[in-house]
Design a protein around this motif. Structure first.
Motif, PDB file in Angstrom:
ATOM      1  N   ASP A 104       0.616  -1.474  -0.215  1.00 40.37           N
ATOM      2  CA  ASP A 104       0.404   0.455  -0.259  1.00 40.37           C
ATOM      3  C   ASP A 104       0.670   1.318   0.209  1.00 40.37           C
ATOM      4  O   ASP A 104       0.088   2.412  -0.163  1.00 40.37           O
ATOM      5  N   VAL A 105       2.180   0.908   0.055  1.00 35.16           N
ATOM      6  CA  VAL A 105       2.893   2.484   0.055  1.00 35.16           C
ATOM      7  C   VAL A 105       3.497   2.590  -1.431  1.00 35.16           C
ATOM      8  O   VAL A 105       4.439   1.862  -2.543  1.00 35.16           O
ATOM      9  N   GLU A 106       3.793   4.120  -1.833  1.00 39.60           N
ATOM     10  CA  GLU A 106       3.760   4.511  -2.693  1.00 39.60           C
ATOM     11  C   GLU A 106       5.086   4.396  -2.675  1.00 39.60           C
ATOM     12  O   GLU A 106       5.975   5.114  -1.416  1.00 39.60           O
ATOM     13  N   LEU A 107       6.196   3.838  -3.410  1.00 40.95           N
ATOM     14  CA  LEU A 107       7.719   4.407  -3.471  1.00 40.95           C
ATOM     15  C   LEU A 107       8.051   4.733  -4.748  1.00 40.95           C
ATOM     16  O   LEU A 107       8.152   4.968  -5.618  1.00 40.95           O
ATOM     17  N   SER A 128      12.117   1.686  -4.784  1.00 40.53           N
ATOM     18  CA  SER A 128      10.739   0.368  -5.181  1.00 40.53           C
ATOM     19  C   SER A 128      12.037  -0.529  -5.712  1.00 40.53           C
ATOM     20  O   SER A 128      11.959  -2.344  -4.745  1.00 40.53           O
ATOM     21  N   GLU A 141      14.240   9.725  -0.348  1.00 43.29           N
ATOM     22  CA  GLU A 141      14.354   8.410  -1.128  1.00 43.29           C
ATOM     23  C   GLU A 141      16.061   8.276  -1.115  1.00 43.29           C
ATOM     24  O   GLU A 141      16.075   7.049  -0.852  1.00 43.29           O
TER      25      GLU A 141
END
Length: 200
Positions: free
Chosen positions: A86-89, A94, A159
């Protein structure tokens, strides 16, 4: 409570040793060696046996064995993967996360790899720490820091830290996999030496 304590004493080493010595006193009584003081002899021998008997050893705590720990860890890893889905990276982070989770999946898969891992408590602890703390904290910290970065542009991109953290974890578990491989290699070499020694 008192009844269970009394029954526990009846089964204890002290009572068994005392009873054995008391029986020896009865044998002395029947052979006439104890004379008129036989109650004192029997009682004294019982007490001596009870005193010299080794103390009762309390049972060890029933901790889960490594296989059970790995079962719990697999369940936690499943919950972690649901969270990560559910986490957008960013693409780079990613990709690193996918490599790491693939490695963790391979290490945690039931089978002979898990059997070897179960013999390495430090490896199990490291995996547990990664699944339950390191990975979720790295991702959650990234998500929270990214929100603040939008309010203060020009700061160090979050990031970059996430990628470095995931790289460190990847290296740690690549090393663990290499260690487990070496264990199996040594086992194979030992078996080779055993077969060669047996054949003369």
């Amino acid at each position: 409570m008192a009844t269970s304590r009394f029954l526990g004493y009846l089964e204890s080493r002290k009572n068994i040793a005392g009873s054995a010595c008391g029986l020896a006193g009865l044998v002395l009584t029947f052979t006439g060696a104890a004379g008129p003081y036989w109650p004192v002899v029997v009682t004294g021998l019982y007490a001596a046996g009870a005193l010299i008997a080794p103390p009762e050893r309390p049972p060890l705590p029933d901790f889960p064995d490594p296989s059970a720990q790995l079962d719990e860890l697999r369940a936690d890893f499943g919950r972690l993967r649901d969270y990560l889905a559910d986490v957008e990276l960013p693409p780079a982070a990613s990709g690193r996360l996918t490599e790491l989770t693939d490695l963790l999946t391979a290490l945690l898969d039931p089978g002979w790899v898990a059997e070897v891992l179960a013999q390495d408590p430090e490896g199990v602890h490291a995996l547990s720490r990664a699944v339950r703390q390191d990975v979720p904290e790295a991702v959650d910290t990234f998500v929270r820091t990214r929100w603040w970065t939008r309010l203060t542009p020009g700061t160090d991109p979050p990031e970059r830290h996430l990628e470095r953290q995931l790289s460190v974890l990847q290296e740690e578990f690549t090393a663990l996999a290499a260690t487990l491989r070496d264990v199996e290699a040594r086992r194979q070499e030992s078996h080779t030496r055993y077969l060669e020694g047996r054949s003369g």
